[in-house]
Write an enzyme that holds these catalytic residues in place. Structure first.
Site, PDB file in Angstrom:
ATOM      1  N   GLU A   1       0.807  -1.223   0.000  1.00  0.00           N
ATOM      2  CA  GLU A   1       0.000   0.000   0.000  1.00  0.00           C
ATOM      3  C   GLU A   1       0.844   1.280   0.000  1.00  0.00           C
ATOM      4  OE1 GLU A   1      -4.207  -0.377   1.696  1.00  0.00           O
ATOM      5  OE2 GLU A   1      -2.891  -0.994   3.351  1.00  0.00           O
TER       6      GLU A   1
ATOM      7  N   HIS B   1      -0.228   5.582   7.535  1.00  0.00           N
ATOM      8  CA  HIS B   1      -1.425   4.793   7.222  1.00  0.00           C
ATOM      9  C   HIS B   1      -1.566   3.744   8.315  1.00  0.00           C
ATOM     10  CE1 HIS B   1      -4.342   2.135   5.587  1.00  0.00           C
ATOM     11  NE2 HIS B   1      -3.459   1.164   5.426  1.00  0.00           N
TER      12      HIS B   1
ATOM     13  N   HIS C   1     -11.450  -0.084   6.761  1.00  0.00           N
ATOM     14  CA  HIS C   1     -10.018  -0.358   6.643  1.00  0.00           C
ATOM     15  C   HIS C   1      -9.183   0.359   7.711  1.00  0.00           C
ATOM     16  CE1 HIS C   1      -6.462  -0.568   3.516  1.00  0.00           C
ATOM     17  NE2 HIS C   1      -6.021  -0.589   4.752  1.00  0.00           N
TER      18      HIS C   1
ATOM     19  N   HIS D   1      -4.387   1.018  10.777  1.00  0.00           N
ATOM     20  CA  HIS D   1      -5.674   0.361  11.058  1.00  0.00           C
ATOM     21  C   HIS D   1      -5.916   0.485  12.558  1.00  0.00           C
ATOM     22  CE1 HIS D   1      -4.044  -2.566   7.716  1.00  0.00           C
ATOM     23  NE2 HIS D   1      -4.331  -1.385   7.212  1.00  0.00           N
TER      24      HIS D   1
HETATM   25 MN    MN Z   1      -3.961  -0.881   5.172  1.00  0.00          MN
END
Ligand code: MN
Length: 241
Positions: A76, A95, A165, A97
């Site tokens: 990603e 980024h 996500h 979660h």
């Molecule tokens: Mn991810």
């Protein structure tokens, strides 16, 4: 700050976000190369708590590794390259979660700051839904086309939630991205608890968000949290003020 210092701070940030549980085995932090704005640094595909200097790779803004050295990059990484491309002011990206904010990421409602320290998230944090443009996918942002769509959702803001996500945070420095990620999650946790109480939520006004965001963006404020988090994570704190 030169590239070597940026890499050192990035390694520290990986340990800090892991310690704060803003990431689990997944999620990543990156920093723009201060010596070449067309490139950024990020770990190879590895859990953030384990990242060392030897794991750091350099990427161009299309998220191609400059020299992969046989290492596997994060799938990603396009999230990062596309934000650096769209936003010349952004110097660091996270980024994640983060578990505490996931309930907010399954709604369509943009998050707004409700506590003063979360003013750093900006006036509102939109929810980007990968399905709107790309239909059924494996939910991962694995191309520049997807990354650009996410970057458009962030717009001129600080962050976006990613439906089903996690989230992405775009900030002015590595310390700023960690700080903002921490308070994005805390704001989500407070909102979720308050909503469960059933009362009406009073959000910060736009003026409060602006003024409080300014206070919490000061180096003394940012540095105070950074120093403590580095200590708790067991890493030497870099004084980068
Ligand atoms: Mn991810």
């Amino acid at each position: 700050m030169d590239a070597a210092a940026a890499i050192s701070e990035l390694v520290i940030a990986n340990r800090v976000v892991a310690h704060l549980k803003l990431v689990d085995s997944f999620g990543h932090v990156s920093v723009r190369n201060p010596e070449n704005p067309q490139r950024y640094f990020m770990s190879r595909s590895r859990a953030p708590s384990l990242v060392t200097k030897d794991d750091i790779l350099e990427f161009d803004l299309d998220s191609n590794p400059i020299d992969a050295r046989g290492l596997r990059p994060y799938a990603e990484r396009f999230i990062h390259g596309c934000l650096y491309c769209a936003r010349p002011d952004v110097m660091a990206v996270c980024h994640n979660h983060a578990h505490g904010l996931l309930p907010m990421a399954v709604t369509k409602t943009a998050m707004r700051p409700a506590i003063h320290s979360a003013a750093v998230i900006g006036q509102q944090v939109p929810v980007w839904d990968i399905r709107d443009q790309f239909g059924d996918t494996n939910m991962l942002v694995t191309s520049s086309e997807m990354g650009n769509s996410l970057a458009r959702a962030v717009g001129a803001g600080k962050a976006a939630l990613m439906r089903g996500h996690g989230s992405v945070i775009a900030a002015k420095s590595v310390q700023d991205v960690v700080f903002t990620t921490f308070y994005l999650q805390l704001n989500a946790e407070v909102l979720i608890k308050a909503m469960s109480m059933g009362g009406e939520i009073t959000y910060l006004s736009p003026g409060e968000t602006e003024r409080s965001g300014e206070v919490h963006s000061q180096p003394f404020s940012r540095g105070r949290a950074w120093e403590e988090w580095c200590s708790q994570a067991g890493v030497a704190c870099m004084d980068t003020k």
